[in-house]
Design an enzyme around this catalytic site. Sequence first.
Site, mmCIF file in Angstrom:
data_model
loop_
_atom_site.group_PDB
_atom_site.id
_atom_site.type_symbol
_atom_site.label_atom_id
_atom_site.label_comp_id
_atom_site.label_asym_id
_atom_site.label_seq_id
_atom_site.Cartn_x
_atom_site.Cartn_y
_atom_site.Cartn_z
ATOM 1 N N ARG A 170 0.830 -1.207 0.000
ATOM 2 C CA ARG A 170 0.000 0.000 0.000
ATOM 3 C C ARG A 170 0.869 1.264 0.000
ATOM 4 N NH1 ARG A 170 -5.213 -0.134 2.144
ATOM 5 N NH2 ARG A 170 -4.877 1.788 3.298
ATOM 6 N N ARG A 174 9.542 5.877 -3.563
ATOM 7 C CA ARG A 174 9.940 6.656 -4.732
ATOM 8 C C ARG A 174 11.278 7.349 -4.507
ATOM 9 N NH1 ARG A 174 5.515 10.280 -2.757
ATOM 10 N NH2 ARG A 174 3.889 9.044 -3.736
ATOM 11 N N ARG A 247 -8.769 -6.543 13.361
ATOM 12 C CA ARG A 247 -7.982 -5.722 14.260
ATOM 13 C C ARG A 247 -8.854 -4.537 14.650
ATOM 14 N NH1 ARG A 247 -4.291 -6.863 17.685
ATOM 15 N NH2 ARG A 247 -2.670 -5.293 17.866
ATOM 16 N N ARG A 278 0.033 6.006 16.095
ATOM 17 C CA ARG A 278 0.150 7.355 15.533
ATOM 18 C C ARG A 278 -0.609 8.380 16.366
ATOM 19 N NH1 ARG A 278 -2.607 5.533 9.771
ATOM 20 N NH2 ARG A 278 -4.394 4.498 10.676
ATOM 21 N N GLU A 298 -3.700 6.643 18.700
ATOM 22 C CA GLU A 298 -4.375 5.461 18.165
ATOM 23 C C GLU A 298 -3.687 4.192 18.671
ATOM 24 O OE1 GLU A 298 -5.475 6.199 14.032
ATOM 25 O OE2 GLU A 298 -5.056 4.084 13.633
ATOM 26 N N TYR A 346 -9.627 -5.114 2.854
ATOM 27 C CA TYR A 346 -8.971 -3.895 3.332
ATOM 28 C C TYR A 346 -9.225 -2.779 2.306
ATOM 29 C CZ TYR A 346 -5.030 -1.360 5.600
ATOM 30 O OH TYR A 346 -4.224 -0.475 6.257
ATOM 31 N N ASP A 348 -10.183 0.931 0.843
ATOM 32 C CA ASP A 348 -10.157 2.362 1.130
ATOM 33 C C ASP A 348 -11.504 2.950 0.708
ATOM 34 O OD1 ASP A 348 -7.558 2.384 2.079
ATOM 35 O OD2 ASP A 348 -6.699 2.633 0.080
HETATM 36 N N1 UDP Z 1 3.373 0.978 7.755
HETATM 37 C C1 UDP Z 1 4.604 0.965 8.371
HETATM 38 N N2 UDP Z 1 5.101 2.119 8.900
HETATM 39 C C2 UDP Z 1 4.430 3.288 8.854
HETATM 40 C C3 UDP Z 1 3.169 3.313 8.210
HETATM 41 C C4 UDP Z 1 2.667 2.141 7.681
HETATM 42 O O1 UDP Z 1 5.231 -0.082 8.452
HETATM 43 O O2 UDP Z 1 4.929 4.293 9.372
HETATM 44 C C5 UDP Z 1 2.843 -0.284 7.210
HETATM 45 C C6 UDP Z 1 2.008 -1.044 8.244
HETATM 46 O O3 UDP Z 1 2.218 -2.427 8.053
HETATM 47 C C7 UDP Z 1 0.608 -0.665 7.861
HETATM 48 C C8 UDP Z 1 0.703 -0.613 6.348
HETATM 49 O O4 UDP Z 1 1.986 -0.057 6.114
HETATM 50 O O5 UDP Z 1 -0.342 -1.624 8.298
HETATM 51 C C9 UDP Z 1 -0.354 0.202 5.664
HETATM 52 O O6 UDP Z 1 -0.329 1.508 6.164
HETATM 53 P P1 UDP Z 1 -1.503 2.555 5.875
HETATM 54 O O7 UDP Z 1 -1.037 3.898 6.286
HETATM 55 O O8 UDP Z 1 -1.968 2.379 4.472
HETATM 56 O O9 UDP Z 1 -2.612 2.030 6.894
HETATM 57 P P2 UDP Z 1 -4.022 2.637 7.349
HETATM 58 O O10 UDP Z 1 -3.949 4.117 7.203
HETATM 59 O O11 UDP Z 1 -5.063 1.967 6.489
HETATM 60 O O12 UDP Z 1 -4.108 2.212 8.783
#
Ligand code: UDP
Length: 369
Positions: A170, A174, A247, A278, A298, A346, A348
């Site tokens: 996801r 880059r 989860r 976060r 969170e 999962y 969006d």
């Molecule tokens: N992820 C990570 N470090 C970060 C942010 C995301 O390893 O700082 C990984 C983690 O496994 C997470 C996945 O990337 O479950 C997808 O992150 P995303 O931000 O897309 O998750 P969401 O916002 O849907 O919770």
Amino acid sequence: MYDFLIVGAGLYGAVFAHEAKKKGKKCLVIDRRNHTGGNIYNEQIEGINVHKYGAHIFHTNDKMIWDYVNNLVEFNRYTNSPLAIFEGQLYNLPFNMNTFHKLWDIKTPDEAIAIIEKQVKESGITNPSNLEEQAISLVGTDIYHKLIKGYTEKQWGRKATELPAFIIKRLPLRFTYDNNYFNDKYQGIPIGGYNKITEKLLEGIDIRTNVDFFKERDELSTLASKIVFTGNIDEYYGFKYGKLEYRSLQFENEILDTDNYQGNAVVNYTEAEVPYTRIIEHKHFEFGNQKKTVITKEYPVEWQVGMEAYYPMNDEKNNKLFKKYKDLSLKETNTIFGGRLAEYKYYDMHQVIGAALAKCKKLFTEETC
Ligand code: UDP
């Protein structure tokens, strides 16, 4: 009395109801919460739209979907560019030249590529079969250990070696100095908050909140000729094959007497030792200039019946179990299943909208044929 009883007033249910109404169908939307909108719901605190069920940033590559939501509400120019904190140091996300510069004090893409390639080679991974191997083979070991492992294992409550590889895909990687978290062409936050989308979608539609489908299933089912079910599919079938794993999240809100706490909407804490994943500072999603600020920590937690299910655990075991429920659902003639929970995907927001629109198109085209 109704053509459709829509169980769940989240994005899938609301889009379905909106489209069905356009086709002259009568819908009743019910939700067990005391409000509509599902997880995109915003609660106003101190004049700030707080993302009560986790941060939602709208993004899509699909012009049709972007036009669809912009027809409902105007979007601002918010671009998600989260920061990550590991051992007191700040890094830019997603993984890009700013991140590599901070990590290795290098400046050019070639230098970054060389370091990552060296680390990937040294790891010996050629055919990644889980999240850890997938992450290392994409970004190398330094980034994996500082920015991925701790966050991922907190988020999912599993070892990264036991998680499916697709989750990490996801995140963009880059080799430009571009901190935009998404690769999509279109992105933003609805001006005035997400509730505006829900209100617009559900305009003129009968709604009952504080109604639990499972407590009044028999009576409710007699109200409509078809059901659109957007809740947990395993619960719909009384968990007859066992429980799917999800989860869940717990949110800790604080109102602070400062106008700017962290200078960014999203700051990830990637160390395993910090219990939350976060901190969200909601006002920055809408460039708010309120005197106070609201932040949310969170905390990911294991889901149990009665809790909110946020993320499906799409590993092999659960996907296999889901398939059994899915097979049952395919035999239904009067119930339609849709959304993140009923499809155990999962998704969006843009994907949920896409799925609901596709379902309506199919359903209402077939009907008129
Ligand atoms: N992820 C990570 N470090 C970060 C942010 C995301 O390893 O700082 C990984 C983690 O496994 C997470 C996945 O990337 O479950 C997808 O992150 P995303 O931000 O897309 O998750 P969401 O916002 O849907 O919770």
